[in-house]
Scaffold this motif. Structure first.
Motif, PDB file in Angstrom:
ATOM      1  N   TYR A  41     -12.363 -14.654  11.344  1.00 19.76           N
ATOM      2  CA  TYR A  41     -11.991 -13.247  11.454  1.00 19.76           C
ATOM      3  C   TYR A  41     -13.139 -12.313  11.065  1.00 19.76           C
ATOM      4  O   TYR A  41     -13.956 -12.629  10.192  1.00 19.76           O
ATOM      5  CB  TYR A  41     -10.818 -12.943  10.503  1.00 19.76           C
ATOM      6  CG  TYR A  41      -9.566 -13.704  10.796  1.00 19.76           C
ATOM      7  CD1 TYR A  41      -9.292 -14.918  10.170  1.00 19.76           C
ATOM      8  CD2 TYR A  41      -8.640 -13.209  11.717  1.00 19.76           C
ATOM      9  CE1 TYR A  41      -8.138 -15.623  10.447  1.00 19.76           C
ATOM     10  CE2 TYR A  41      -7.481 -13.905  12.001  1.00 19.76           C
ATOM     11  CZ  TYR A  41      -7.242 -15.114  11.362  1.00 19.76           C
ATOM     12  OH  TYR A  41      -6.090 -15.798  11.632  1.00 19.76           O
ATOM     13  N   VAL A  49     -10.565  -7.204   9.135  1.00 18.48           N
ATOM     14  CA  VAL A  49      -9.190  -7.535   9.520  1.00 18.48           C
ATOM     15  C   VAL A  49      -8.640  -8.721   8.742  1.00 18.48           C
ATOM     16  O   VAL A  49      -7.457  -9.055   8.892  1.00 18.48           O
ATOM     17  CB  VAL A  49      -9.064  -7.787  11.044  1.00 18.48           C
ATOM     18  CG1 VAL A  49      -9.654  -6.641  11.838  1.00 18.48           C
ATOM     19  CG2 VAL A  49      -9.682  -9.114  11.454  1.00 18.48           C
ATOM     20  N   PHE A  70      -4.754  -9.496   9.993  1.00 19.36           N
ATOM     21  CA  PHE A  70      -4.572 -10.062  11.334  1.00 19.36           C
ATOM     22  C   PHE A  70      -4.488 -11.587  11.232  1.00 19.36           C
ATOM     23  O   PHE A  70      -5.175 -12.205  10.396  1.00 19.36           O
ATOM     24  CB  PHE A  70      -5.741  -9.706  12.247  1.00 19.36           C
ATOM     25  CG  PHE A  70      -5.819  -8.259  12.657  1.00 19.36           C
ATOM     26  CD1 PHE A  70      -5.047  -7.274  12.056  1.00 19.36           C
ATOM     27  CD2 PHE A  70      -6.688  -7.884  13.667  1.00 19.36           C
ATOM     28  CE1 PHE A  70      -5.142  -5.950  12.433  1.00 19.36           C
ATOM     29  CE2 PHE A  70      -6.800  -6.565  14.072  1.00 19.36           C
ATOM     30  CZ  PHE A  70      -6.028  -5.599  13.444  1.00 19.36           C
ATOM     31  N   MET A  75      -0.943  -8.534  14.218  1.00 20.96           N
ATOM     32  CA  MET A  75      -1.668  -7.477  13.502  1.00 20.96           C
ATOM     33  C   MET A  75      -0.699  -6.729  12.597  1.00 20.96           C
ATOM     34  O   MET A  75       0.251  -6.111  13.074  1.00 20.96           O
ATOM     35  CB  MET A  75      -2.310  -6.511  14.507  1.00 20.96           C
ATOM     36  CG  MET A  75      -3.217  -7.198  15.513  1.00 20.96           C
ATOM     37  SD  MET A  75      -4.066  -6.046  16.613  1.00 20.96           S
ATOM     38  CE  MET A  75      -2.691  -5.342  17.490  1.00 20.96           C
ATOM     39  N   ASP A 130      -8.109   0.772  13.673  1.00 15.31           N
ATOM     40  CA  ASP A 130      -7.834  -0.378  14.538  1.00 15.31           C
ATOM     41  C   ASP A 130      -7.565   0.049  15.970  1.00 15.31           C
ATOM     42  O   ASP A 130      -7.429  -0.804  16.853  1.00 15.31           O
ATOM     43  CB  ASP A 130      -6.632  -1.171  14.019  1.00 15.31           C
ATOM     44  CG  ASP A 130      -6.884  -1.809  12.661  1.00 15.31           C
ATOM     45  OD1 ASP A 130      -5.977  -1.751  11.805  1.00 15.31           O
ATOM     46  OD2 ASP A 130      -7.982  -2.352  12.460  1.00 15.31           O
TER      47      ASP A 130
END
Length: 113
Positions: free
Chosen positions: A58, A62, A66, A81, A88
């Motif tokens: 990632y 995030v 996420f 998410m 974002d």
């Protein structure tokens, strides 16, 4: 040949959640899948990746919010998410490299009150 089709974008308030889907077709589903995003006026940015065996990675901004996952039986990758922020907001693209680059058409995510 690989075809990628994203879905699941939309308008959500800050702190809300969305799940994006990327359905792949045209070739055996054994390649990694990446999610990228592009905000207005900004460069394309890598967001997350998942390998065929489920190893994930990632973007730092995030991490913890996420989650990328895949269902190999359905040739589908998901991007869950949570705790979405206005920053974002972007068009999110599904990407694969299988002898060449393949991209989906993109799905718009807008985080706004």
């Amino acid at each position: 040949q690989v075809q990628l089709v994203e879905s699941g974008g939309g308008l959500v308030q800050p702190g809300g959640s969305l799940t994006l889907s990327c359905v792949a077709s045209g070739s055996e589903f054994i390649y990694p899948i990446n999610w990228y995003r592009q905000a207005p006026g900004k460069l394309l940015e890598w967001v997350a990746s998942v390998t065929h065996v489920g190893t994930t990675s990632y973007l730092d901004s995030v991490k913890g919010r996420f989650t990328i996952s895949r269902d190999n039986t359905a040739s589908t990758v998901y991007l869950q998410m949570n705790s979405l922020k206005p920053e974002d907001t972007a068009v999110y693209y599904c990407h694969a490299y299988w002898a060449r680059d393949y991209w989906g058409q993109g799905t718009q995510v807008t985080v706004s009150s």
